[in-house]
Design an enzyme around this catalytic site. Structure first.
Site, PDB file in Angstrom:
ATOM      1  N   ARG A   1     -82.793  16.544   1.380  1.00  0.00           N
ATOM      2  CA  ARG A   1     -82.522  16.026   0.038  1.00  0.00           C
ATOM      3  C   ARG A   1     -83.183  16.962  -0.975  1.00  0.00           C
ATOM      4  O   ARG A   1     -84.398  17.124  -0.953  1.00  0.00           O
ATOM      5  CB  ARG A   1     -83.068  14.605  -0.098  1.00  0.00           C
TER       6      ARG A   1
ATOM      7  N   HIS B   1     -83.516  15.174 -11.195  1.00  0.00           N
ATOM      8  CA  HIS B   1     -84.887  14.842 -10.799  1.00  0.00           C
ATOM      9  C   HIS B   1     -85.798  15.315 -11.937  1.00  0.00           C
ATOM     10  O   HIS B   1     -86.633  16.202 -11.751  1.00  0.00           O
ATOM     11  CB  HIS B   1     -85.210  15.496  -9.453  1.00  0.00           C
TER      12      HIS B   1
ATOM     13  N   GLU C   1     -85.422   8.120  -9.665  1.00  0.00           N
ATOM     14  CA  GLU C   1     -86.471   7.348 -10.331  1.00  0.00           C
ATOM     15  C   GLU C   1     -86.351   7.340 -11.855  1.00  0.00           C
ATOM     16  O   GLU C   1     -87.208   7.892 -12.566  1.00  0.00           O
ATOM     17  CB  GLU C   1     -87.850   7.881  -9.921  1.00  0.00           C
TER      18      GLU C   1
ATOM     19  N   ASN D   1     -87.200   4.706  -3.248  1.00  0.00           N
ATOM     20  CA  ASN D   1     -88.451   5.454  -3.044  1.00  0.00           C
ATOM     21  C   ASN D   1     -89.588   4.452  -3.037  1.00  0.00           C
ATOM     22  O   ASN D   1     -89.661   3.601  -3.935  1.00  0.00           O
ATOM     23  CB  ASN D   1     -88.690   6.469  -4.171  1.00  0.00           C
TER      24      ASN D   1
ATOM     25  N   TYR E   1     -93.856   4.028  -2.490  1.00  0.00           N
ATOM     26  CA  TYR E   1     -95.170   4.639  -2.297  1.00  0.00           C
ATOM     27  C   TYR E   1     -96.299   3.613  -2.171  1.00  0.00           C
ATOM     28  O   TYR E   1     -97.214   3.795  -1.393  1.00  0.00           O
ATOM     29  CB  TYR E   1     -95.485   5.617  -3.436  1.00  0.00           C
TER      30      TYR E   1
ATOM     31  N   GLU F   1     -87.447   8.563  -0.437  1.00  0.00           N
ATOM     32  CA  GLU F   1     -88.788   9.181  -0.484  1.00  0.00           C
ATOM     33  C   GLU F   1     -89.813   8.187   0.012  1.00  0.00           C
ATOM     34  O   GLU F   1     -89.767   7.007  -0.341  1.00  0.00           O
ATOM     35  CB  GLU F   1     -89.209   9.558  -1.912  1.00  0.00           C
TER      36      GLU F   1
HETATM   37  C1  FCB Z   1     -92.053  10.491  -6.815  1.00  0.00           C
HETATM   38  C2  FCB Z   1     -91.223  11.655  -7.251  1.00  0.00           C
HETATM   39  C3  FCB Z   1     -91.444  12.908  -6.449  1.00  0.00           C
HETATM   40  C4  FCB Z   1     -92.888  13.092  -6.075  1.00  0.00           C
HETATM   41  C5  FCB Z   1     -93.450  11.839  -5.486  1.00  0.00           C
HETATM   42  C6  FCB Z   1     -94.888  11.955  -5.050  1.00  0.00           C
HETATM   43  O1  FCB Z   1     -92.253   9.617  -7.869  1.00  0.00           O
HETATM   44  O2  FCB Z   1     -89.860  11.336  -7.196  1.00  0.00           O
HETATM   45  O3  FCB Z   1     -90.926  13.981  -7.176  1.00  0.00           O
HETATM   46  O4  FCB Z   1     -93.590  13.547  -7.150  1.00  0.00           O
HETATM   47  O5  FCB Z   1     -93.337  10.787  -6.389  1.00  0.00           O
END
Ligand code: FCB
Length: 475
Positions: free
Chosen positions: A86, A130, A175, A307, A309, A379
């Site tokens: 990607r 992006h 995002e 995505n 985290y 992600e």
């Molecule tokens: C996300 C982004 C990516 C990277 C990660 C850690 O928010 O999409 O570009 O910076 O975080």
């Protein structure tokens, strides 16, 4: 433990046969070649070159030099057995200034990249945006201006014209929350504006642009493999209140509204959530929303990118703060009083708590409340302060652990019936981590920036095994 053993799962976790194992990057974070072959500045070039904006004054001028080293990088991917890569397209590389004709020299880079991926049997997964808006479009007002949505659709059509015969998987935006609320709200990202009302307008125009781009891509047709597959990638969060007090519950509702539902609802239901509109009443009257916009924003998709985290843990206003206290601007317009906290779980180098159960929650929620579309985790990953040992090896067990926990979460979601079809590790390479510059390393592959030497970390070897075996093996 050597990197060949790992596997922190209590039992074998086998994924569905056609599960897609990938890794992700983004143009400004890896390409470099900022002024080559006709590329003009994006907002991230301007921002990173503005003193004080990015840690250490780092810029993406050279980054990982992927523009010149893409062939080696694709070989690296092939060595890892990746099913998909990607990547994103730098708008100002292929359409300098954000308007007008295609810059063939810039577009040729992506043709070469995609062909190389094809030769190695790696599925190209293309993200159109992006975060790197051409500077000229920002000078004309940026995402808070409606016209930017139309410029984006034109750009989508132009990229699809060039690559639509060989790229089947398209993500419109990465995002949009970050583009809108970090770019125009808190100013922590390019273009660095701190204008709450503009940030809400930006969010809307991003979704309008997304919908227009979906239509443009569909109009352009598919590849020999079938029709184009189009989606959008949202950064979604599990959100929890610190206590069950009413104030904390309200904080959680607000943050869920501004982080998740302000995008999920327009894109998947064609409307804004009423409580979010109400929360934003003091910020904007939404007169930037025209008739028909939400029909466009909710154009039919083929898949949804998620995505993930971390989780947000939030509480209501500080009881000791003066009455009516608000931070003047932030990434949370109208909800500036909400406080964010950690609960004492282990954190990554970003100080983000590691919370894999939050990923199950997010996937389950999207599937139950919003859509039966196929979902891809586009992600997921972690920064750690990786350092090579004397032998040059990077034994990043923390990252292996992170991936293992989150893949177990993915497996759990699949077991519950969520149509999760793939997973992309963030990131293939250490790279330019936005406002943190090169200080945060998210890669499975270590990049020594002065020499541009790439070294597979233990997590890369581990991930290669997972993708080859199509799952995790019990310890
Ligand atoms: C996300 C982004 C990516 C990277 C990660 C850690 O928010 O999409 O570009 O910076 O975080």
């Amino acid at each position: 433990m050597t990197s060949n053993e790992v596997l922190l799962a209590p039992a074998d976790l086998v994924f569905p046969t056609d599960f897609l194992w990938g890794a992700a990057t983004a143009a400004y974070q890896v390409e470099g070649a900022a002024v080559e072959d006709g590329r003009t500045p994006s907002i991230w070039d301007t921002y990173s070159h503005t003193p004080g904006r990015v840690l250490g004054g780092d810029t993406g001028d050279v980054a990982c030099d992927h523009y010149h080293r893409y062939r080696d990088d694709v070989a690296l991917m092939s060595g890892l057995g990746l099913g998909s890569y990607r990547f994103s397209v730098s708008w100002s590389r292929v359409q300098p200034g954000g308007r007008g004709p295609v810059n063939q020299a810039g577009m040729d880079f992506y043709r070469r990249l995609v062909d190389e991926l094809g030769d190695q049997d790696i599925l190209p997964w293309l993200t159109l945006y992006h975060w790197d808006l051409p500077q000229e479009l920002e000078d004309a007002g940026g995402w808070p201006e409606r016209d930017t949505a139309y410029r984006f659709a034109e750009f989508a059509a132009l990229v699809h014209d060039a690559l639509g015969d060989r790229v089947r998987h398209w993500t419109t935006l990465n995002e949009p929350w970050c583009s809108a609320f970090l770019g125009y709200g808190s100013g922590e990202h390019a273009p660095g504006r701190r204008e709450p009302a503009a940030s809400v307008r930006a969010a809307h125009h991003l979704m309008l642009g997304h919908g227009l781009a979906v239509q443009a891509i569909r109009a352009g047709g598919g590849t020999g493999e079938g029709p184009a597959q189009v989606g959008v990638t949202l950064n979604l969060y599990a959100v929890s209140p610190v206590t069950d007090s009413e104030a904390d519950a309200d904080a959680a509702r607000r943050v869920d509204g501004l982080a998740n539902r302000i995008f999920l609802d327009p894109v998947l239901r064609g409307r804004y959530p009423a409580d979010v509109v109400e929360d934003l009443r003091g910020v904007t009257d939404f007169d930037h929303v025209h008739d028909g916009d939400l029909t466009i924003a909710s154009s039919t998709l083929d898949m949804l990118g998620v995505n993930y985290y971390t989780r947000y843990v939030v509480s209501g206003p500080d009881p000791d703060a003066a009455p009516g206290w608000r931070r003047s601007t932030s990434a949370w317009p109208g909800s500036e009083h909400v406080r964010f906290t950690n609960r004492g779980l282990p954190v990554t180098a970003m100080n983000w708590e590691i919370d894999a159960p939050g990923l199950v929650e997010v996937l389950r929620r999207v599937n139950r409340e919003y859509t039966s579309l196929p979902i891809y985790v586009t992600e997921n990953g972690a920064a750690f302060d990786d350092l090579p040992d004397e032998a040059g090896r990077v034994d990043d067990r923390g990252r292996v652990d992170f991936f293992a926990q989150h893949l177990a979460a993915c497996h759990q979601a699949i077991t519950e019936g969520v149509p999760l079809r793939g997973y992309f590790a963030w990131s293939l390479l250490d790279n330019f981590e936005w406002a943190f510059g090169y200080t945060k390393r998210f890669g499975m592959v270590y990049v020594d920036y002065p020499t541009q030497r790439r070294t597979r970390k233990a997590s890369a070897d581990w991930y290669a095994q997972v993708s080859r075996r199509n799952g995790l093996v019990a310890q």
